[in-house]
Design an enzyme around this catalytic site. Sequence first.
Site, PDB file in Angstrom:
ATOM      1  N   ASP A 150      32.647  46.166  44.562  1.00 42.92           N
ATOM      2  CA  ASP A 150      31.251  45.922  44.145  1.00 42.92           C
ATOM      3  C   ASP A 150      31.285  45.479  42.684  1.00 42.92           C
ATOM      4  OD1 ASP A 150      28.622  46.138  43.273  1.00 42.92           O
ATOM      5  OD2 ASP A 150      28.207  47.930  44.488  1.00 42.92           O
ATOM      6  N   HIS A 151      30.939  44.242  42.457  1.00 42.69           N
ATOM      7  CA  HIS A 151      31.088  43.679  41.114  1.00 42.69           C
ATOM      8  C   HIS A 151      30.079  44.271  40.118  1.00 42.69           C
ATOM      9  CE1 HIS A 151      32.809  41.151  38.227  1.00 42.69           C
ATOM     10  NE2 HIS A 151      32.533  39.945  38.707  1.00 42.69           N
ATOM     11  N   ARG A 152      29.056  44.968  40.634  1.00 44.25           N
ATOM     12  CA  ARG A 152      28.125  45.622  39.705  1.00 44.25           C
ATOM     13  C   ARG A 152      28.818  46.774  39.005  1.00 44.25           C
ATOM     14  NH1 ARG A 152      23.572  47.134  43.955  1.00 44.25           N
ATOM     15  NH2 ARG A 152      25.504  47.748  44.986  1.00 44.25           N
ATOM     16  N   ILE A 186      32.505  47.228  39.170  1.00 40.92           N
ATOM     17  CA  ILE A 186      33.888  46.946  38.775  1.00 40.92           C
ATOM     18  C   ILE A 186      34.013  45.516  38.253  1.00 40.92           C
ATOM     19  CG2 ILE A 186      36.241  46.717  39.695  1.00 40.92           C
ATOM     20  CD1 ILE A 186      35.105  48.966  41.758  1.00 40.92           C
TER      21      ILE A 186
END
Length: 551
Positions: free
Chosen positions: A523-525, A527
């Site tokens: 989850d780019h939010r 990591i």
Amino acid sequence: MAIREITVPDIGDVKNVDVIEVPVKVGDVIKKDDTLITVETDKATMEVPAPAAGTIKEMKLKVGDKVSQGSLILLLEEAGASAAVSAPAPAPTAVSASAPAPVAAVPAPVAAAPAAASGPARSETVSVPDIGDAKDVDVIEIAVKVGDTVKKDDTLIVVEGEKATMDVPSSVSGVVESIALKVGDKVSKGSVIGVIKVAGGASAPLAAAPAPSTSVAASAPSVVTAAMPSVSTDRAAPVPDYPYERKAVGEKIVHASPAIRRFARELGVDLGKVNASGPKGRVMKEDIQSFVKFELNRPKPVASSGAGVPELPTIDFSKWGEVETRQLTRIQKVSSVNLHRNWLTIPHVTQHDDADITELEAFRQGAKDEAEKRGIKLTPLVFVMKAVVNTLQAFPSFNASLAPDGETLVLKKYWHIGVAVDTPDGLVVPVVRDVDKKSVFQLSEELAEISKKAREKKLGADAMQGSTFTISSLGGIGGSYFTPIVAWPNVAILGLSKSSMKPVWDGKQFVPRLMLPMSLSYDHRVIDGAVGARFITHLAKNLSDIRRLLL
Ligand code: CAO
């Protein structure tokens, strides 16, 4: 056969009333008294019945149109009739042709009611006003409760006669002191509704509910409309959960009071889809509330909508050749909703890498005999689980969940790994708990047990909850890299593919090494890309030299 123009009959003084339902269409064969349209004023809903039987040739109205007496409703090819050219829908049955019609018969505020400007507060007994000849009409809703503050003209009760539904408004403003009626009671003119404490002593007439306007005084309240269609008189149980299937195509009238119709309109609810729990199949306020709650919480069909994505059209594939349809399994339906939600709501990045598992594989082969003696099948997966937990401990943000506020990370101090298991009915993800505390033999044993249970559909719901990270291994099957979908509320997932021998440059020469393809989605939010790359590099190092797990 004569074609007959059917027009709106005398509906009293009221003009330009809204058409709220048109339950018939061109081609329909109707009987006399079938409802043609339903109209609604501020205070009443009325059904306009057919004056004769026949086949509808042309519709002249649609929902939303405004009508008055004489407005053309439709053209009817009358069954076995001759001649008549234009006829209104039936006039009030209980009154003469000149008598006022239902709208006017609905109690209306009495403009002329005398009201003293001042005086002591006093309790007014409110009773049912003149509702025409109708007697013993059903109370179908009590719109207020003791303690409510009501304004003049607020609806106190809703009554229903044979042919119309009426809101009975309050003639005074004040606080409801007592209510003498309950739903199901029968009332006539003069029946006591309750007592209202009038502040500041506005002295309203004693028969407090507003009387019908003078022109209507002696008329029936519900003249124009057709008899109520035959609906069940059973009071259905309230509708706690939905799967509703109320209206089949061609089913007609929805029964609801004007207030309820207004409420539904304000919320954009199609009353035809709402389960009715009231008397005579009447839609109640709670029914609309249940419907809205259900709609908001209902998982939306995966293929057709979501997150503002335009709906996909339905395609008839049989146009191009033979087809067969097959229902998704229950597990597939549940996972499709979850996968779709996760795919749409989690901004994914997938990072790939190869782990050199040559030494690990040699160790595994060496331990295989011992494992077999214990009745255990030792696969690479359990080593990866241990290596993953070690890496999670080094990168705690991967062993976390994003709180609903989207601003807080919940870091977990336990390491439970969800393992995707392929079953004949679809994918399930049981959870192996406390992987940090278990040996590879214990993990193998547990993995064998849970995947067997999963395939035999014996896993309970709690066996699939509480994971902090997920592994999806396709290594036993084949293929190389893929994009696993993060299993919310996790923030990352590792996909494993089939290891194979590859030539790897050792600085001097190419050497054959057993390489395991890995795909890490996160989850780019939560990591950043750099952290994602460090995580997979750390994991690859652990797998290339499992002695590091002891460090
Ligand atoms: N590379 C090469 N071989 C591998 C391997 C890998 N990465 N992973 C497993 N293998 C081998 C095993 O060693 C075993 O070989 P042997 O029988 O010769 O020892 C064989 O492949 C089969 O392994 P397995 O699948 O029975 O066992 P596992 O521990 O690797 O996996 C389980 C267990 C339950 C995860 C697996 O059976 C399964 O269901 N996998 C599918 C998961 C899935 O569908 N994921 C997709 C999710 S996204 O839609």
